[in-house]
Design a protein around this motif. Structure first.
Motif, short mmCIF file in Angstrom:
data_model
loop_
_atom_site.label_atom_id
_atom_site.label_comp_id
_atom_site.label_asym_id
_atom_site.label_seq_id
_atom_site.Cartn_x
_atom_site.Cartn_y
_atom_site.Cartn_z
N LYS A 1 107.48 -100.86 81.02
CA LYS A 1 106.31 -100.09 81.40
C LYS A 1 105.26 -100.12 80.29
CE LYS A 1 108.55 -96.80 84.52
NZ LYS A 1 108.81 -95.37 84.80
N ARG B 1 102.50 -98.63 77.92
CA ARG B 1 102.33 -97.33 77.26
C ARG B 1 100.84 -96.96 77.28
NH1 ARG B 1 106.46 -95.63 73.99
NH2 ARG B 1 105.00 -94.69 72.48
N CYS C 1 101.91 -92.96 88.16
CA CYS C 1 103.07 -93.36 87.35
C CYS C 1 104.35 -92.78 87.92
CB CYS C 1 102.88 -92.91 85.90
SG CYS C 1 101.60 -93.80 84.98
N ALA D 1 103.67 -98.04 84.43
CA ALA D 1 103.19 -97.49 83.17
C ALA D 1 103.73 -96.08 82.98
CB ALA D 1 101.66 -97.48 83.15
N GLU D 2 103.60 -95.60 81.75
CA GLU D 2 103.88 -94.19 81.47
C GLU D 2 102.84 -93.68 80.49
OE1 GLU D 2 107.39 -93.27 79.22
OE2 GLU D 2 107.50 -95.29 78.39
N VAL E 1 102.13 -91.76 77.47
CA VAL E 1 102.97 -91.34 76.34
C VAL E 1 102.30 -90.27 75.49
CG1 VAL E 1 104.22 -93.51 76.26
CG2 VAL E 1 102.13 -93.26 74.89
N ALA F 1 100.99 -93.53 68.67
CA ALA F 1 101.72 -93.58 69.95
C ALA F 1 101.99 -95.01 70.40
CB ALA F 1 100.93 -92.84 71.02
N ARG F 2 101.54 -95.99 69.64
CA ARG F 2 101.75 -97.41 69.95
C ARG F 2 101.32 -97.75 71.39
NH1 ARG F 2 106.70 -98.30 70.40
NH2 ARG F 2 107.48 -96.19 70.16
N PRO F 3 100.07 -97.44 71.73
CA PRO F 3 99.64 -97.68 73.12
C PRO F 3 99.41 -99.15 73.42
CG PRO F 3 97.76 -97.00 71.81
CD PRO F 3 98.98 -96.88 70.91
N ASP F 4 99.74 -99.53 74.64
CA ASP F 4 99.29 -100.82 75.15
C ASP F 4 97.85 -100.73 75.63
OD1 ASP F 4 101.82 -102.29 74.95
OD2 ASP F 4 102.52 -100.86 76.47
#
Length: 198
Positions: free
Chosen positions: A2, A4, A23, A30-31, A33, A84-87
């Protein structure tokens, strides 16, 4: 796997809710976060907490009151969001213009929702300005778009857009309700499109 998502909000969070619902229903791979708001009173924070999503309030006022620049705020906000290490970073009613100090940290990975079509009614109060143009007989429709955020206001490559027509006898409230409904669908569609191309 998923995607982020970190969602930035300033207000009631109805577009955030549309993303959360999509979601949860499996319509988005996706989620969410993290949800970040520049306003502690934003109801979107309550929506996030109800969905079990961590939140963070990151106000601009300490920077303004301390004589620090918008760029300094944006650079620090980027550090916070990066934790948060987002995509993907989604601006869903985020009522602050982001500078390159933020956007360069996530190149091509920040989507913004704007309640107007490309090249029309950039900036604030777009719905009201479109309605006034309709009342003057200048336009018969407006719409909304999701685009990749760039330093220029409400510019950048368009990911998705939707036309929202004016109807005879429309009040501002009538048109605004239809616009918001279109925004909710478009936000989910645009995030899905972006994810599918990665």
């Amino acid at each position: 796997m998923k995607a982020r998502l970190v969602v930035l909000i300033s207000g009631s969070g109805t577009n955030l809710q549309a993303i959360l619902d999509a979601c949860a229903a499996g319509r988005l791979p996706a989620e969410v976060v993290w949800v970040v708001s520049n306003r502690a009173a934003a109801y979107g924070l309550t929506r996030a907490e109800a969905a079990g999503v961590p939140t963070r309030v990151f106000p601009f006022s300490p920077y303004r009151d301390g004589g620090r620049s918008r760029e300094a705020y944006d650079a620090d906000l980027a550090v916070v969001v990066a934790e948060a290490r987002p995509d993907l970073v989604v601006l869903a009613g985020w009522m602050r213009i982001l500078t390159a100090a933020f956007l360069d940290r996530f190149p091509g990975r920040v989507l913004n929702l704007h309640p107007a079509l490309p090249g029309q009614f950039a900036g604030t109060h777009a719905i009201e300005r479109a309605y006034e143009a309709f009342r003057r007989g200048e336009i018969d429709h407006s719409g909304c778009m999701v685009h990749v955020a760039v330093p220029e206001v409400d510019a950048g490559p368009v990911v998705a857009q939707a036309v929202v027509p004016f109807l005879p006898g429309d009040t501002l409230a009538d048109f605004e309700a239809r616009m918001h409904a279109a925004e909710h669908e478009l936000m989910v569609e645009a995030v899905g499109r972006w994810i599918s191309k990665q």
